[in-house]
Scaffold this motif. Structure first.
Motif, mmCIF file in Angstrom:
data_model
loop_
_atom_site.group_PDB
_atom_site.id
_atom_site.type_symbol
_atom_site.label_atom_id
_atom_site.label_comp_id
_atom_site.label_asym_id
_atom_site.label_seq_id
_atom_site.Cartn_x
_atom_site.Cartn_y
_atom_site.Cartn_z
ATOM 1 N N ASN A 1 0.782 -1.146 -0.086
ATOM 2 C CA ASN A 1 -0.056 -0.003 0.083
ATOM 3 C C ASN A 1 0.699 1.379 0.123
ATOM 4 O O ASN A 1 0.304 2.377 0.321
ATOM 5 C CB ASN A 1 -0.936 -0.214 1.048
ATOM 6 C CG ASN A 1 0.032 -0.033 2.510
ATOM 7 O OD1 ASN A 1 1.037 -0.434 2.469
ATOM 8 N ND2 ASN A 1 -0.756 0.133 3.625
ATOM 9 N N GLU A 2 1.928 1.136 -0.537
ATOM 10 C CA GLU A 2 3.084 2.285 -0.333
ATOM 11 C C GLU A 2 3.396 2.915 -1.848
ATOM 12 O O GLU A 2 3.556 1.862 -2.720
ATOM 13 C CB GLU A 2 4.363 2.089 0.376
ATOM 14 C CG GLU A 2 4.956 3.174 0.815
ATOM 15 C CD GLU A 2 4.363 4.116 1.599
ATOM 16 O OE1 GLU A 2 3.968 5.237 1.011
ATOM 17 O OE2 GLU A 2 4.044 3.962 2.910
ATOM 18 N N LYS A 3 3.654 4.179 -1.953
ATOM 19 C CA LYS A 3 4.016 4.665 -3.158
ATOM 20 C C LYS A 3 5.347 5.268 -2.956
ATOM 21 O O LYS A 3 5.459 6.022 -1.957
ATOM 22 C CB LYS A 3 3.188 5.695 -3.679
ATOM 23 C CG LYS A 3 1.950 5.088 -4.526
ATOM 24 C CD LYS A 3 0.982 6.066 -5.121
ATOM 25 C CE LYS A 3 -0.257 5.402 -5.716
ATOM 26 N NZ LYS A 3 -0.846 6.392 -6.530
ATOM 27 N N ALA A 4 6.371 5.288 -3.863
ATOM 28 C CA ALA A 4 7.614 5.897 -3.621
ATOM 29 C C ALA A 4 8.204 6.258 -4.942
ATOM 30 O O ALA A 4 8.015 5.545 -5.884
ATOM 31 C CB ALA A 4 8.476 4.966 -2.901
ATOM 32 N N GLY B 1 2.267 8.973 -0.463
ATOM 33 C CA GLY B 1 3.536 8.221 -1.006
ATOM 34 C C GLY B 1 4.595 9.215 -0.566
ATOM 35 O O GLY B 1 4.521 10.113 0.219
ATOM 36 N N LEU C 1 13.289 2.859 1.436
ATOM 37 C CA LEU C 1 11.679 3.253 1.601
ATOM 38 C C LEU C 1 11.352 3.216 3.243
ATOM 39 O O LEU C 1 10.640 3.844 3.495
ATOM 40 C CB LEU C 1 11.085 2.134 0.943
ATOM 41 C CG LEU C 1 9.425 2.037 0.895
ATOM 42 C CD1 LEU C 1 9.068 3.148 0.322
ATOM 43 C CD2 LEU C 1 9.117 0.566 0.151
ATOM 44 N N VAL D 1 9.561 6.111 5.093
ATOM 45 C CA VAL D 1 8.181 5.842 5.631
ATOM 46 C C VAL D 1 8.196 6.429 7.275
ATOM 47 O O VAL D 1 7.229 7.025 7.890
ATOM 48 C CB VAL D 1 7.764 4.563 5.616
ATOM 49 C CG1 VAL D 1 6.371 4.148 6.174
ATOM 50 C CG2 VAL D 1 7.348 4.303 3.877
ATOM 51 N N GLU E 1 6.268 9.167 9.268
ATOM 52 C CA GLU E 1 5.393 9.037 10.430
ATOM 53 C C GLU E 1 5.941 9.718 11.454
ATOM 54 O O GLU E 1 4.986 10.100 12.168
ATOM 55 C CB GLU E 1 5.431 7.234 10.599
ATOM 56 C CG GLU E 1 4.631 6.592 9.610
ATOM 57 C CD GLU E 1 4.759 5.284 9.812
ATOM 58 O OE1 GLU E 1 5.779 4.429 10.664
ATOM 59 O OE2 GLU E 1 4.383 4.341 8.940
#
Length: 122
Positions: A59-62, A87, A105, A109, A113
């Motif tokens: 569920n991540e975009k980078a 992302g 990554l 992230v 956060e």
């Protein structure tokens, strides 16, 4: 490909999003589980590594920008943010060239956060 060549390492994007970026004459290198444990410099130089598989978050975009001049980067990010929300974004550096994509990554992230937590606490 030389390490200074302009390209974007992209993870978690839809094909139509990648095509929109490529329409701006920008090379996009797609990242997937098969390249998760490759170093950025090897990905950018398009080397192959058979033992680079690891699970990346679904569920991540980078987007990792390489070889962009400051003004190009601003224009490109503004364009991309017109159709990609969320992302993490980063620029390749001499330090993170040695990192695996998965490590970078995770770091990005974690950083996001931390900033979101700080924003809520203020």
């Amino acid at each position: 490909m030389a390490i200074s060549d302009r390209c974007i390492l992209a993870y978690g994007l839809k094909q139509e999003e990648i095509k929109k970026i490529e329409s701006q004459n920008i090379k996009v290198i797609e990242i997937n589980n098969d390249t998760a444990l490759m170093k950025l410099e090897d990905i950018i130089c398009e080397k192959t590594n058979e033992n680079s598989y690891d699970e990346l978050p679904l569920n991540e975009k980078a987007l990792i920008f390489n070889g962009f001049k400051e003004q190009q980067l601003k224009v490109t990010i503004r364009y991309i943010r017109g159709f990609i929300q969320g992302g993490v974004l980063a620029v390749s550096t001499t330090q993170n060239y040695k990192w695996t994509f998965k490590y970078l990554l995770e770091h990005l992230v974690e950083e996001r956060e931390w900033f979101e937590t700080q924003k809520k606490n203020n």
